[in-house]
Design a protein around this motif. Structure first.
Motif, mmCIF file in Angstrom:
data_model
loop_
_atom_site.group_PDB
_atom_site.id
_atom_site.type_symbol
_atom_site.label_atom_id
_atom_site.label_comp_id
_atom_site.label_asym_id
_atom_site.label_seq_id
_atom_site.Cartn_x
_atom_site.Cartn_y
_atom_site.Cartn_z
ATOM 1 N N ILE A 173 -26.816 -9.129 -85.059
ATOM 2 C CA ILE A 173 -26.297 -7.842 -85.527
ATOM 3 C C ILE A 173 -27.407 -7.006 -86.171
ATOM 4 N N LEU A 174 -28.319 -7.650 -86.867
ATOM 5 C CA LEU A 174 -29.407 -6.906 -87.526
ATOM 6 C C LEU A 174 -30.302 -6.180 -86.519
ATOM 7 N N PRO A 175 -30.850 -6.863 -85.510
ATOM 8 C CA PRO A 175 -31.648 -6.110 -84.540
ATOM 9 C C PRO A 175 -30.831 -5.086 -83.748
ATOM 10 N N PHE A 176 -29.554 -5.398 -83.486
ATOM 11 C CA PHE A 176 -28.721 -4.424 -82.771
ATOM 12 C C PHE A 176 -28.536 -3.151 -83.598
ATOM 13 N N VAL A 177 -28.249 -3.290 -84.869
ATOM 14 C CA VAL A 177 -28.075 -2.105 -85.724
ATOM 15 C C VAL A 177 -29.385 -1.332 -85.828
ATOM 16 N N LEU A 178 -30.494 -2.046 -85.961
ATOM 17 C CA LEU A 178 -31.793 -1.389 -86.049
ATOM 18 C C LEU A 178 -32.111 -0.607 -84.776
ATOM 19 N N ILE A 179 -31.883 -1.226 -83.615
ATOM 20 C CA ILE A 179 -32.164 -0.515 -82.364
ATOM 21 C C ILE A 179 -31.188 0.647 -82.171
ATOM 22 N N ASP A 180 -29.953 0.487 -82.640
ATOM 23 C CA ASP A 180 -28.973 1.575 -82.583
ATOM 24 C C ASP A 180 -29.503 2.782 -83.359
ATOM 25 N N LEU A 181 -29.947 2.537 -84.572
ATOM 26 C CA LEU A 181 -30.481 3.621 -85.398
ATOM 27 C C LEU A 181 -31.732 4.230 -84.766
ATOM 28 N N TRP A 182 -32.620 3.376 -84.264
ATOM 29 C CA TRP A 182 -33.879 3.861 -83.709
ATOM 30 C C TRP A 182 -33.660 4.675 -82.435
ATOM 31 N N VAL A 183 -32.810 4.198 -81.529
ATOM 32 C CA VAL A 183 -32.542 4.930 -80.288
ATOM 33 C C VAL A 183 -31.835 6.249 -80.591
ATOM 34 N N SER A 184 -30.916 6.235 -81.556
ATOM 35 C CA SER A 184 -30.234 7.477 -81.935
ATOM 36 C C SER A 184 -31.217 8.484 -82.515
ATOM 37 N N LEU A 185 -32.152 8.007 -83.334
ATOM 38 C CA LEU A 185 -33.185 8.874 -83.895
ATOM 39 C C LEU A 185 -34.096 9.400 -82.790
ATOM 40 N N TYR A 186 -34.504 8.521 -81.889
ATOM 41 C CA TYR A 186 -35.335 8.914 -80.744
ATOM 42 C C TYR A 186 -34.657 10.034 -79.958
ATOM 43 N N GLN A 187 -33.395 9.838 -79.641
ATOM 44 C CA GLN A 187 -32.667 10.826 -78.854
ATOM 45 C C GLN A 187 -32.541 12.138 -79.626
ATOM 46 N N ALA A 188 -32.231 12.056 -80.915
ATOM 47 C CA ALA A 188 -32.058 13.259 -81.731
ATOM 48 C C ALA A 188 -33.343 14.086 -81.812
ATOM 49 N N ILE A 189 -34.479 13.414 -81.823
ATOM 50 C CA ILE A 189 -35.759 14.130 -81.922
ATOM 51 C C ILE A 189 -36.265 14.577 -80.546
ATOM 52 N N CYS A 190 -36.288 13.666 -79.594
ATOM 53 C CA CYS A 190 -36.962 13.922 -78.320
ATOM 54 C C CYS A 190 -36.128 14.667 -77.283
ATOM 55 N N PHE A 191 -34.847 14.359 -77.176
ATOM 56 C CA PHE A 191 -34.060 14.991 -76.120
ATOM 57 C C PHE A 191 -34.022 16.512 -76.244
ATOM 58 N N PRO A 192 -33.856 17.095 -77.440
ATOM 59 C CA PRO A 192 -33.912 18.554 -77.526
ATOM 60 C C PRO A 192 -35.282 19.121 -77.110
ATOM 61 N N VAL A 193 -36.345 18.405 -77.423
ATOM 62 C CA VAL A 193 -37.688 18.848 -77.040
ATOM 63 C C VAL A 193 -37.814 18.898 -75.517
ATOM 64 N N TYR A 194 -37.275 17.876 -74.828
ATOM 65 C CA TYR A 194 -37.385 17.801 -73.369
ATOM 66 C C TYR A 194 -36.280 18.574 -72.650
ATOM 67 N N GLY A 195 -35.290 19.041 -73.399
ATOM 68 C CA GLY A 195 -34.184 19.752 -72.775
ATOM 69 C C GLY A 195 -33.203 18.831 -72.082
ATOM 70 N N ILE A 196 -33.146 17.575 -72.514
ATOM 71 C CA ILE A 196 -32.223 16.606 -71.922
ATOM 72 C C ILE A 196 -30.918 16.628 -72.714
ATOM 73 N N GLN A 197 -29.802 16.685 -72.006
ATOM 74 C CA GLN A 197 -28.503 16.621 -72.668
ATOM 75 C C GLN A 197 -28.375 15.264 -73.354
#
Length: 193
Positions: free
Chosen positions: A78-102
């Motif tokens: 559960i610990l690595p899953f929660v960490l990757i959940d947070l990290w991927v969500s942060l990645y998407q929140a920062i990078c997807f708007p920059v690249y114009g990805i929905q």
């Protein structure tokens, strides 16, 4: 005239519709409906479910010792899953708007409806919650990764993949440099819809 690939995609869509119709029929036969985000069973079905529930003590007594001893290892993920959940969500929140990805809607990949099953005891419901979270998270991460791949490197692999993501069929063929040059912009643009 539609290409062979487009015909196969249409056939696949028809089969998926047929599967969904079959699942709807099964839901009707199991006598439940989905109302305002909640599963509702008919009253007599719910009573049968409660009667079928295995009490927690009986459930634990029937479990093999190795299963009980391995449970902390399972739940430690559960610990690595929660960490990757947070990290991927942060990645998407920062990078997807920059690249114009929905952005991927995380909620589209998460389903926590097993708690409505009266035939499960508390531990079984906790196990289902854990598995639903982990599998939903993997689905969410896979979609984020698939959109990232379509943006940066929409090229099929030289060898056959077992269970590629749903974006993969539209990628350009391996070794087709001309298609990569001409199709990459179109595939990036498709991510904005």
């Amino acid at each position: 005239m539609a290409s062979a690939f487009e015909k196969l995609k249409a056939t696949l869509a028809d089969l998926q519709d047929e599967i969904e119709r079959d699942l709807a029929e099964r839901r009707a036969n199991l006598r439940y409906r989905y109302e305002r985000g909640r599963v509702v069973f008919e009253q007599d079905v719910r009573a049968k479910h409660r009667a079928a529930r295995v009490r927690l003590g009986d459930f634990l007594r029937a479990a093999r010792p190795a299963v009980i001893l391995s449970a902390p290892v399972v739940y430690s993920l559960i610990l690595p899953f929660v960490l990757i959940d947070l990290w991927v969500s942060l990645y998407q929140a920062i990078c997807f708007p920059v690249y114009g990805i929905q952005k991927v809607r995380r909620a589209d990949h998460m389903a926590f409806d097993h708690r409505h099953l009266a035939y499960l005891n508390g531990l079984q419901k906790l196990n289902c919650l854990y598995c639903s979270y982990c599998n939903g998270l993997v689905s969410y991460i896979r979609e984020v990764a698939a959109r990232t791949e379509q943006y940066w490197c929409p090229i099929k692999h030289a060898r056959r993949l077992d269970g590629p993501h749903e974006h993969y069929p539209v990628f350009v063929d391996y070794g087709d440099a001309e298609a990569f040059g001409s199709q990459s912009a179109r595939l990036r643009k498709a991510l904005r819809k």
